[in-house]
Each structure stands twice: as structure tokens, then as C-alpha cells.
Write a protein that holds these residues in place. Structure first.
Motif, mmCIF file in Angstrom:
data_model
loop_
_atom_site.group_PDB
_atom_site.id
_atom_site.type_symbol
_atom_site.label_atom_id
_atom_site.label_comp_id
_atom_site.label_asym_id
_atom_site.label_seq_id
_atom_site.Cartn_x
_atom_site.Cartn_y
_atom_site.Cartn_z
ATOM 1 N N MET A 99 15.422 -3.727 17.116
ATOM 2 C CA MET A 99 16.192 -4.922 16.785
ATOM 3 C C MET A 99 17.687 -4.616 16.702
ATOM 4 O O MET A 99 18.527 -5.439 17.082
ATOM 5 N N ALA A 100 18.028 -3.415 16.228
ATOM 6 C CA ALA A 100 19.443 -3.021 16.181
ATOM 7 C C ALA A 100 20.005 -2.921 17.598
ATOM 8 O O ALA A 100 21.147 -3.331 17.857
ATOM 9 N N ALA A 101 19.194 -2.404 18.527
ATOM 10 C CA ALA A 101 19.637 -2.312 19.927
ATOM 11 C C ALA A 101 19.785 -3.700 20.538
ATOM 12 O O ALA A 101 20.731 -3.967 21.292
ATOM 13 N N ARG A 102 18.853 -4.610 20.238
ATOM 14 C CA ARG A 102 18.948 -5.979 20.764
ATOM 15 C C ARG A 102 20.206 -6.674 20.232
ATOM 16 O O ARG A 102 20.891 -7.387 20.964
ATOM 17 N N LYS A 103 20.501 -6.457 18.956
ATOM 18 C CA LYS A 103 21.691 -7.084 18.364
ATOM 19 C C LYS A 103 22.959 -6.527 19.005
ATOM 20 O O LYS A 103 23.895 -7.280 19.316
ATOM 21 N N ARG A 104 22.975 -5.212 19.241
ATOM 22 C CA ARG A 104 24.144 -4.567 19.841
ATOM 23 C C ARG A 104 24.398 -5.078 21.254
ATOM 24 O O ARG A 104 25.541 -5.197 21.694
ATOM 25 N N LYS A 105 23.312 -5.426 21.978
ATOM 26 C CA LYS A 105 23.441 -5.873 23.362
ATOM 27 C C LYS A 105 23.547 -7.387 23.491
ATOM 28 O O LYS A 105 23.597 -7.914 24.603
ATOM 29 N N GLY A 106 23.532 -8.094 22.358
ATOM 30 C CA GLY A 106 23.672 -9.541 22.406
ATOM 31 C C GLY A 106 22.422 -10.264 22.859
ATOM 32 O O GLY A 106 22.502 -11.386 23.371
ATOM 33 N N LEU A 107 21.240 -9.644 22.685
ATOM 34 C CA LEU A 107 19.978 -10.283 23.067
ATOM 35 C C LEU A 107 19.451 -11.141 21.921
ATOM 36 O O LEU A 107 19.898 -11.019 20.771
ATOM 37 N N LYS A 108 18.487 -11.992 22.218
ATOM 38 C CA LYS A 108 17.876 -12.821 21.184
ATOM 39 C C LYS A 108 17.184 -11.939 20.148
ATOM 40 O O LYS A 108 16.525 -10.956 20.507
ATOM 41 N N MET A 109 17.298 -12.316 18.890
ATOM 42 C CA MET A 109 16.724 -11.505 17.810
ATOM 43 C C MET A 109 15.273 -11.895 17.532
ATOM 44 O O MET A 109 14.839 -11.971 16.389
ATOM 45 N N VAL A 110 14.525 -12.166 18.576
ATOM 46 C CA VAL A 110 13.085 -12.442 18.451
ATOM 47 C C VAL A 110 12.364 -11.603 19.497
ATOM 48 O O VAL A 110 12.891 -11.336 20.576
ATOM 49 N N MET A 111 11.130 -11.195 19.174
ATOM 50 C CA MET A 111 10.347 -10.396 20.101
ATOM 51 C C MET A 111 9.938 -11.221 21.318
ATOM 52 O O MET A 111 9.541 -12.378 21.167
ATOM 53 N N PRO A 112 10.025 -10.656 22.525
ATOM 54 C CA PRO A 112 9.497 -11.364 23.697
ATOM 55 C C PRO A 112 7.988 -11.541 23.586
ATOM 56 O O PRO A 112 7.300 -10.673 23.043
ATOM 57 N N LYS A 113 7.478 -12.663 24.070
ATOM 58 C CA LYS A 113 6.044 -12.961 23.952
ATOM 59 C C LYS A 113 5.309 -12.601 25.241
ATOM 60 O O LYS A 113 5.798 -12.853 26.345
ATOM 61 N N PHE A 114 4.110 -12.052 25.081
ATOM 62 C CA PHE A 114 3.280 -11.676 26.226
ATOM 63 C C PHE A 114 2.963 -12.889 27.094
ATOM 64 O O PHE A 114 2.976 -12.820 28.322
ATOM 65 N N SER A 115 2.716 -14.045 26.457
ATOM 66 C CA SER A 115 2.330 -15.255 27.202
ATOM 67 C C SER A 115 3.461 -15.767 28.092
ATOM 68 O O SER A 115 3.209 -16.528 29.039
ATOM 69 N N ASP A 116 4.718 -15.366 27.820
ATOM 70 C CA ASP A 116 5.838 -15.796 28.658
ATOM 71 C C ASP A 116 5.888 -15.041 29.985
ATOM 72 O O ASP A 116 6.574 -15.467 30.911
ATOM 73 N N TYR A 117 5.162 -13.927 30.067
ATOM 74 C CA TYR A 117 5.237 -13.082 31.271
ATOM 75 C C TYR A 117 3.907 -12.982 32.007
ATOM 76 O O TYR A 117 3.879 -12.657 33.179
ATOM 77 N N HIS A 118 2.802 -13.256 31.311
ATOM 78 C CA HIS A 118 1.477 -13.184 31.926
ATOM 79 C C HIS A 118 1.041 -14.591 32.315
ATOM 80 O O HIS A 118 1.002 -15.496 31.479
ATOM 81 N N ASP A 119 0.717 -14.787 33.585
ATOM 82 C CA ASP A 119 0.266 -16.092 34.075
ATOM 83 C C ASP A 119 -1.251 -16.128 34.125
ATOM 84 O O ASP A 119 -1.904 -15.127 34.455
ATOM 85 N N LYS A 120 -1.830 -17.288 33.840
ATOM 86 C CA LYS A 120 -3.274 -17.447 33.920
ATOM 87 C C LYS A 120 -3.648 -17.949 35.308
ATOM 88 O O LYS A 120 -2.894 -18.660 35.957
ATOM 89 N N LEU A 121 -4.837 -17.583 35.726
ATOM 90 C CA LEU A 121 -5.313 -17.945 37.062
ATOM 91 C C LEU A 121 -5.493 -19.458 37.183
ATOM 92 O O LEU A 121 -5.973 -20.099 36.260
#
Length: 278
Positions: free
Chosen positions: A256-278
Motif C-alpha cells: 500500500m505504501a508503494a501504491r500511494k507513492r506511485k499515485g495508484l488507487k488505495m484499494v486492492m485490485p479485484k480478481f473478478s475485474d480481470y477474469h472473464d467468465k465463459l
């Protein structure tokens, strides 16, 4: 750096929904990672010779070793491997460059905090493509390839790697307790202690996280009345303690410290946002 474990099978679709990529990821053995970093195994070697070496020394199947598409993005992300594990899929040669380009980008910037990835193998297990070449260009293949890698990373046991120094400390035996207390306070691990015959000195060999090394010399000398003399040199990478996906763990705090330093969103990325269902 980022690392990962064995992932479950993941799938990603292209924007036009005509192409599907399915794959898994798994960690590489430390010996293979060191061989790639040291140049013993390289992408420009003769394919059959390299495949035989990987089969004999690192227990790879000959078929997989002959179907390596690329290693990771140099210089930091080289010890990652992209393997075409598909059987009987047509037109794979047409999407190879797109997959390799996406693999290079994803190894340079992992999903957790956009750090370089190290020591994993990405397997492309199956591909479904549109019959018309215009619908399977780089713009339709690279994004789902990157999303597939990110999904595999989140579904495995991802972790952060931290660099470790090896520290040689020369100190009188009368002050050696101050060395131990200093190392304990800084997450150091004592590897060995040797006394030098005929002298009052001892040599302590220990591993110290680079994150804890700032101000270490002054702290050590304060605890040993100025009698200890440390020498530090980079040794290796080690997985940071704790589950990176568990809020409050040491590795999660570092992420989270690295994400803050790089200006990324301070929430964990979700698996469902990257995995598509058939």
C-alpha cells in the motif's frame, strides 16, 4: 519485486468478444532463475540445445522447453518465461508478437503495485480466435493477454520480494551482545559467528533487509560503544513476511505504501475485474 505461486486456470476475452485466451501461471525454481540471470540460459541460444539443458537440469518437459516464446523484459524482469502450451491451435504464429509484447509490459509492472515481476512461468493453455485476421490484431490480443496474467497473479499466492544485504561485522567478543540486539531490532538473521584465534575479535555474518539498513551503522555503533565495524553487500531476494492480500500484514503495508507513492488507487485490485467468465 513481485512474485507469485501456482494459479488456477484463468480466462480473458478481447474487447470485441471474438478472441479468448486461457492460461495458468506457476513459480520457477530458484536454480533456474539464477541460471537465467547469470546468462547460462538465454533466449538467443539454439532452441534444441537450450531445451535439452532445461530438461536435464531443471525437470522441464522437452515439448514445453521447445515452445518458449520469450523471457521477461530486460534487465530486471528477465527471469520470467512465456510458454505456448496449446495443442493444435491455428494461427498462433500470428498472435505471437502481440502476446510477447503484452508479456513484456506485464512483467515490468505487476498488478499489485506496478513493480517488476520475477521468477514465474506463464502458460498459454488454449486460445480461441476469430477466423478473420482483422479481428485478432494487436489491439484485440494484447489487452486480454495482460489481463490474463494479472488474473493469474491474483488467483495464485502473490507476494513481495525484498532485497537482503549480507553483513560482515568485526567486533570484540566483549561487545558481541550489542551486535545481536541490533540485528534483532532490525529483522536481521545471524548466519554464523566465528572467533579469530589469538585475537579478542569475532566476525559475525548476518542477513539484513535493505529496508532496515538505513541508519544501521550508527545504531550498531551506539549499541557496541563504537567497537563494531560492518560491511554490507547485496546478497539475494527474499519473500516479505505476511499475506500481501491480508490487510495489516507487513507485506500488505509495504504494498500500500508503494501504491500511494506511485499515485495508484488505495484499494486492492479485484480478481473478478480481470477474469472473464465463459
Amino acid at each position: 519485486l513481485l512474485t507469485m505461486g501456482n494459479s488456477k486456470g484463468c480466462m480473458s476475452k478481447s474487447m470485441n468478444k471474438h478472441n479468448r485466451l486461457t492460461g495458468t501461471a506457476e513459480p520457477l525454481k530458484d536454480e533456474l532463475v539464477e541460471a537465467i540471470v547469470g546468462g547460462d540460459i538465454a533466449i538467443d541460444q539454439e532452441m534444441k540445445k537450450r531445451a535439452r539443458m532445461m530438461s536435464d537440469k531443471f525437470d522441464w518437459s522437452i515439448d514445453d522447453a521447445r515452445k518458449i516464446w520469450t523471457f521477461g523484459c530486460p534487465p530486471e524482469a528477465i527471469p520470467n518465461i512465456l510458454v505456448d502450451c496449446t495443442k493444435g491451435v491455428q494461427f498462433m504464429n500470428e498472435i505471437k508478437d502481440s502476446c510477447v509484447g503484452a508479456f513484456m509490459q506485464a512483467t515490468m509492472s505487476g498488478i499489485l503495485c506496478e513493480e517488476t515481476m520475477r521468477g514465474f512461468r506463464m502458460n498459454i493453455d488454449d486460445v480461441t480466435m476469430h477466423a478473420d485476421a482483422i479481428h485478432r490484431g494487436a489491439g484485440q490480443i494484447m489487452p486480454p493477454m495482460k489481463r490474463l496474467m494479472y488474473a493469474c497473479q491474483l488467483s495464485s499466492t502473490p507476494g513481495l520480494l525484498e532485497p537482503l544485504y549480507i553483513v560482515d561485522i568485526s567486533v570484540p567478543t566483549s561487545a558481541i551482545s550489542g551486535v545481536y540486539s541490533t540485528l534483532n531490532a532490525r529483522r536481521g538473521i545471524v548466519e554464523s559467528t566465528e572467533e579469530r584465534p589469538g585475537t579478542p575479535l569475532a566476525k559475525v555474518k548476518a542477513y539484513l533487509p535493505v529496508l532496515e539498513s538505513f541508519g544501521f551503522t550508527g545504531f550498531l555503533r551506539a549499541n557496541t560503544s563504537g567497537q563494531a565495524f560492518p560491511q554490507m553487500m547485496f546478497s539475494h531476494w527474499q519473500v516479505l513476511d505476511g499475506d500481501v492480500l491480508y490487510e495489516g500484514s507487513r507485506s500488505n503495508v509495504a504494498m500500500m505504501a508503494a501504491r500511494k507513492r506511485k499515485g495508484l488507487k488505495m484499494v486492492m485490485p479485484k480478481f473478478s475485474d480481470y477474469h472473464d467468465k465463459l
